[in-house]
Design a protein around this motif. Structure first.
Motif, PDB file in Angstrom:
ATOM      1  N   THR A  95       0.816  -1.223   0.000  1.00 52.32           N
ATOM      2  CA  THR A  95       0.000   0.000   0.000  1.00 52.32           C
ATOM      3  C   THR A  95       0.851   1.275   0.000  1.00 52.32           C
ATOM      4  OG1 THR A  95      -0.209  -0.053   2.408  1.00 52.32           O
ATOM      5  CG2 THR A  95      -1.960  -1.127   1.121  1.00 52.32           C
ATOM      6  N   ALA A  96       2.168   1.133   0.120  1.00 53.01           N
ATOM      7  CA  ALA A  96       3.055   2.298   0.040  1.00 53.01           C
ATOM      8  C   ALA A  96       3.153   2.746  -1.417  1.00 53.01           C
ATOM      9  CB  ALA A  96       4.443   1.959   0.569  1.00 53.01           C
ATOM     10  N   ALA A  97       3.339   4.038  -1.619  1.00 54.13           N
ATOM     11  CA  ALA A  97       3.557   4.560  -2.967  1.00 54.13           C
ATOM     12  C   ALA A  97       4.858   3.974  -3.513  1.00 54.13           C
ATOM     13  CB  ALA A  97       3.640   6.082  -2.932  1.00 54.13           C
ATOM     14  N   GLY A  98       4.947   3.866  -4.822  1.00 50.84           N
ATOM     15  CA  GLY A  98       6.185   3.414  -5.452  1.00 50.84           C
ATOM     16  C   GLY A  98       7.323   4.388  -5.177  1.00 50.84           C
ATOM     17  N   PRO A  99       8.559   3.948  -5.400  1.00 51.19           N
ATOM     18  CA  PRO A  99       9.715   4.776  -5.062  1.00 51.19           C
ATOM     19  C   PRO A  99       9.723   6.175  -5.699  1.00 51.19           C
ATOM     20  CG  PRO A  99      10.408   2.553  -5.584  1.00 51.19           C
ATOM     21  CD  PRO A  99       8.950   2.634  -5.905  1.00 51.19           C
ATOM     22  N   ASP A 100       9.441   6.281  -6.976  1.00 50.86           N
ATOM     23  CA  ASP A 100       9.484   7.599  -7.622  1.00 50.86           C
ATOM     24  C   ASP A 100       8.410   8.528  -7.071  1.00 50.86           C
ATOM     25  OD1 ASP A 100      11.632   6.782  -9.152  1.00 50.86           O
ATOM     26  OD2 ASP A 100      10.402   6.281 -10.903  1.00 50.86           O
ATOM     27  N   GLU A 101       7.188   8.004  -6.958  1.00 50.11           N
ATOM     28  CA  GLU A 101       6.085   8.796  -6.415  1.00 50.11           C
ATOM     29  C   GLU A 101       6.332   9.115  -4.940  1.00 50.11           C
ATOM     30  OE1 GLU A 101       1.223   8.538  -5.873  1.00 50.11           O
ATOM     31  OE2 GLU A 101       2.335   6.755  -6.483  1.00 50.11           O
ATOM     32  N   GLY A 102       6.819   8.131  -4.193  1.00 52.43           N
ATOM     33  CA  GLY A 102       7.107   8.325  -2.775  1.00 52.43           C
ATOM     34  C   GLY A 102       8.141   9.407  -2.545  1.00 52.43           C
ATOM     35  N   ARG A 103       9.205   9.387  -3.343  1.00 48.28           N
ATOM     36  CA  ARG A 103      10.259  10.406  -3.214  1.00 48.28           C
ATOM     37  C   ARG A 103       9.704  11.796  -3.510  1.00 48.28           C
ATOM     38  NH1 ARG A 103      15.891  10.493  -3.643  1.00 48.28           N
ATOM     39  NH2 ARG A 103      15.913   8.318  -4.310  1.00 48.28           N
ATOM     40  N   ALA A 104       8.931  11.924  -4.578  1.00 45.69           N
ATOM     41  CA  ALA A 104       8.375  13.229  -4.954  1.00 45.69           C
ATOM     42  C   ALA A 104       7.467  13.776  -3.849  1.00 45.69           C
ATOM     43  CB  ALA A 104       7.617  13.124  -6.270  1.00 45.69           C
ATOM     44  N   LEU A 105       6.618  12.919  -3.279  1.00 44.59           N
ATOM     45  CA  LEU A 105       5.703  13.370  -2.233  1.00 44.59           C
ATOM     46  C   LEU A 105       6.449  13.685  -0.932  1.00 44.59           C
ATOM     47  CD1 LEU A 105       2.734  10.963  -2.964  1.00 44.59           C
ATOM     48  CD2 LEU A 105       2.761  13.446  -3.305  1.00 44.59           C
ATOM     49  N   TYR A 106       7.452  12.906  -0.622  1.00 43.15           N
ATOM     50  CA  TYR A 106       8.293  13.150   0.556  1.00 43.15           C
ATOM     51  C   TYR A 106       8.989  14.505   0.437  1.00 43.15           C
ATOM     52  CZ  TYR A 106      12.643  12.787   3.282  1.00 43.15           C
ATOM     53  OH  TYR A 106      13.714  13.022   4.095  1.00 43.15           O
TER      54      TYR A 106
END
Length: 147
Positions: A95-106
């Protein structure tokens, strides 16, 4: 987006034995972008966290915000906040965002907090980090804008 917020006297992050970020009094914010999170959620969560009245006033009551005390924020990505243990003993993180999306949102979340006038330090996205903190209180708050 999920966040685990800890009121701290101090906190730091090290990567490969080298301290890369450290703060004095303020908040350690462990955060996880979830699948389907939208960029506008980061600004909403940043605003909410900056206004949380979890610091003591002169009477000793939790009545002051991070902005009120002139505190700092240490924002650390932690995808394990998405851990699902409902199907056994090994957590799932689907359920975690993928790495690219996660990095951008972080990165956007950290920038959103800084935009509010709060000094921000960050961990290193995707790195094996060692996080040290002096939890004040202890005060720990869970935020999940999915619920």
């Amino acid at each position: 987006m999920r966040a685990l917020i800890q009121r701290v006297g101090e906190a730091s992050v090290a990567v490969d034995g080298k301290t890369i970020a450290e703060i004095g009094p303020g908040l350690l914010i462990l955060t996880c972008a979830m699948e389907g999170d939208a960029p506008e959620q980061t600004a909403k969560m940043a605003a909410k966290i900056s206004k949380l009245r979890i610091f003591k006033d002169d009477a000793g009551k939790m009545n002051r915000s991070l902005a009120d005390i002139g505190g700092q924020a240490l924002v650390v990505s932690q995808f394990t906040l998405a851990g699902d243990t409902s199907r056994g003993n090994r957590p799932g993180f689907s359920t975690a965002a993928g790495p690219d999306e996660g990095r951008a949102l972080y990165e956007k979340f950290a920038a959103d907090i800084a935009t509010l006038g709060i000094p921000v330090q960050t961990g290193e996205f995707g790195a094996d980090m060692k996080v040290a903190l002096l939890n004040d209180g202890p005060v720990t708050i869970w935020m999940d804008d999915q619920t």
